[in-house]
Design an enzyme around this catalytic site. Structure first.
Site, short mmCIF file in Angstrom:
data_model
loop_
_atom_site.label_atom_id
_atom_site.label_comp_id
_atom_site.label_asym_id
_atom_site.label_seq_id
_atom_site.Cartn_x
_atom_site.Cartn_y
_atom_site.Cartn_z
N GLU A 116 3.29 52.75 31.78
CA GLU A 116 3.05 53.39 33.09
C GLU A 116 2.44 52.41 34.07
O GLU A 116 1.96 51.35 33.71
CB GLU A 116 2.09 54.58 32.93
CG GLU A 116 2.76 55.93 32.74
CD GLU A 116 3.35 56.50 34.03
OE1 GLU A 116 3.32 55.82 35.08
OE2 GLU A 116 3.84 57.63 33.99
N ARG B 245 -7.73 63.96 31.60
CA ARG B 245 -7.79 62.50 31.70
C ARG B 245 -7.17 62.07 33.02
O ARG B 245 -6.38 62.80 33.63
CB ARG B 245 -7.05 61.83 30.55
CG ARG B 245 -5.54 62.01 30.58
CD ARG B 245 -4.83 60.95 29.75
NE ARG B 245 -3.41 61.22 29.56
CZ ARG B 245 -2.45 60.89 30.41
NH1 ARG B 245 -2.74 60.30 31.57
NH2 ARG B 245 -1.18 61.14 30.14
N ASN C 226 -4.62 60.00 35.36
CA ASN C 226 -3.22 59.62 35.28
C ASN C 226 -2.96 58.55 36.34
O ASN C 226 -3.75 57.63 36.49
CB ASN C 226 -2.34 60.87 35.45
CG ASN C 226 -0.93 60.67 34.92
OD1 ASN C 226 -0.73 60.01 33.91
ND2 ASN C 226 0.05 61.23 35.60
N GLU D 223 -1.91 67.91 26.82
CA GLU D 223 -1.29 69.00 26.06
C GLU D 223 -2.18 69.35 24.87
O GLU D 223 -2.73 68.47 24.21
CB GLU D 223 0.09 68.58 25.56
CG GLU D 223 1.12 68.44 26.67
CD GLU D 223 2.52 68.15 26.12
OE1 GLU D 223 2.62 67.76 24.93
OE2 GLU D 223 3.49 68.33 26.86
N ASN E 128 0.41 62.59 39.91
CA ASN E 128 1.26 61.49 39.48
C ASN E 128 1.56 60.52 40.62
O ASN E 128 0.67 60.15 41.36
CB ASN E 128 2.53 62.04 38.81
CG ASN E 128 2.87 61.28 37.55
OD1 ASN E 128 2.66 60.07 37.45
ND2 ASN E 128 3.38 61.98 36.55
N ASP F 98 7.89 61.33 38.18
CA ASP F 98 6.74 60.68 37.55
C ASP F 98 6.16 59.67 38.54
O ASP F 98 5.66 60.05 39.58
CB ASP F 98 7.19 60.04 36.23
CG ASP F 98 6.04 59.74 35.29
OD1 ASP F 98 4.91 59.49 35.76
OD2 ASP F 98 6.26 59.72 34.07
#
Length: 291
Positions: free
Chosen positions: A10, A93, A95, A113, A146, A196
């Site tokens: 990422e 958390r 991102n 999740e 995101n 994303d």
């Protein structure tokens, strides 16, 4: 270009001063740096999932990991916490994140999740870390904060909340760093799956990575229309940035987490990093955190 597979690659960032691509592997809890000259990947392990990395003006990096902002000194591998947030949300958390045109670091949170496909809704927020280390909360009740970037004239902020399957545009005050007045810019088509990471090119068009859609798409913010699609050889495409000596190459990260064994067997490129050339458009250099 990077064969070393990432569980959740990422936040690619081109670092001109190192002539290298910096990125994170969120689920492996690593910040990585790949040199196109030596083809070597170096990494620094951190003590929590790391959602984003950005360049600092004075060298080194600012990172968002767990639910805190921190500095990373690459040479000593030392992580120095700046600020803890959301301590009342142990399942959250950080991102994706990026530095704005005035050197402030924007990064957002999400709920992890609790089981495959199951997460608490509307637990995330978007924050701005100022150079004096103060923080403001810009948005609340997000699902998965995101991809983000700013228009070339610095008057618009673009943001993705992944589970809205859309890109939104906000008015942005470059002097205060505040955002306001959200409006829908683009809603993804079914085959594009979920948005994303995102970056902007030198023509002011947005590039959005489509996780589970195996592509990046180019969107015109003026018209709200998709104008280009580039397909990639693996489905879980996570983010993109421009880089290389004249910012004419696009680097694209991917993930293999989230694929079952049968799918993984058919996806030899899952988790690798790709380079797209010949787009006919360049990117712009990354902003640096001003502290």
């Amino acid at each position: 270009v990077v064969k070393e597979k990432n569980r959740m690659g990422e936040c690619p960032v081109w670092e001109e001063r190192e002539n290298a691509l910096v990125y994170v592997d969120i689920n492996s809890q690593k910040v990585c740096r790949w040199s196109p000259v030596t083809n070597e990947v170096q990494s620094v392990s951190v003590d929590a999932r790391v959602g984003s990395v950005a360049l600092r003006q004075c060298g080194g990096y600012v990172i968002a990991l767990g639910t805190r902002f921190a500095f990373l000194d690459w040479d000593t591998q030392e992580v120095t916490t700046i600020l803890e947030l959301e301590q009342d949300k142990p399942n959250n958390r950080f991102n994706d994140g990026k530095v704005d045109p005035k050197g402030r670091f924007f990064a957002g949170t999400m709920a992890e999740e609790t089981a495959p496909g199951v997460r608490a809704r509307r637990q995330g927020a978007l924050y701005t870390l100022f150079p004096d280390h103060s923080v403001i909360k810009q948005l609340d009740q997000l699902d998965i904060s995101n991809g983000l970037d700013w228009s070339l004239d610095h008057r618009t902020f673009f943001h993705i909340d992944s589970l809205s399957y859309a890109v939104h545009a906000f008015s942005y005050d470059v002097h205060t760093g505040k955002i306001a007045c959200p409006k829908l810019l683009y809603h993804l088509e079914k085959e594009e799956q979920m948005p994303d990471g995102m970056c902007i090119d030198a023509e002011g068009k947005l590039w959005v990575a489509c996780i589970d859609g195996g592509r990046v798409i180019r969107i015109d913010p003026e018209t709200g229309k998709r104008i280009q699609t580039v397909r990639l050889p693996t489905p879980r495409i996570t983010s993109c940035c421009f880089g290389g000596k004249d910012y004419s190459e696009m680097y694209v990260t991917s993930a293999y987490d989230g694929l079952d064994e049968a799918t993984l067997a058919k996806e030899p490129h899952a988790g690798e990093i790709f380079k797209i050339t010949g787009l006919g458009v360049k990117g712009i250099p990354q902003n640096l955190y001003a502290a």
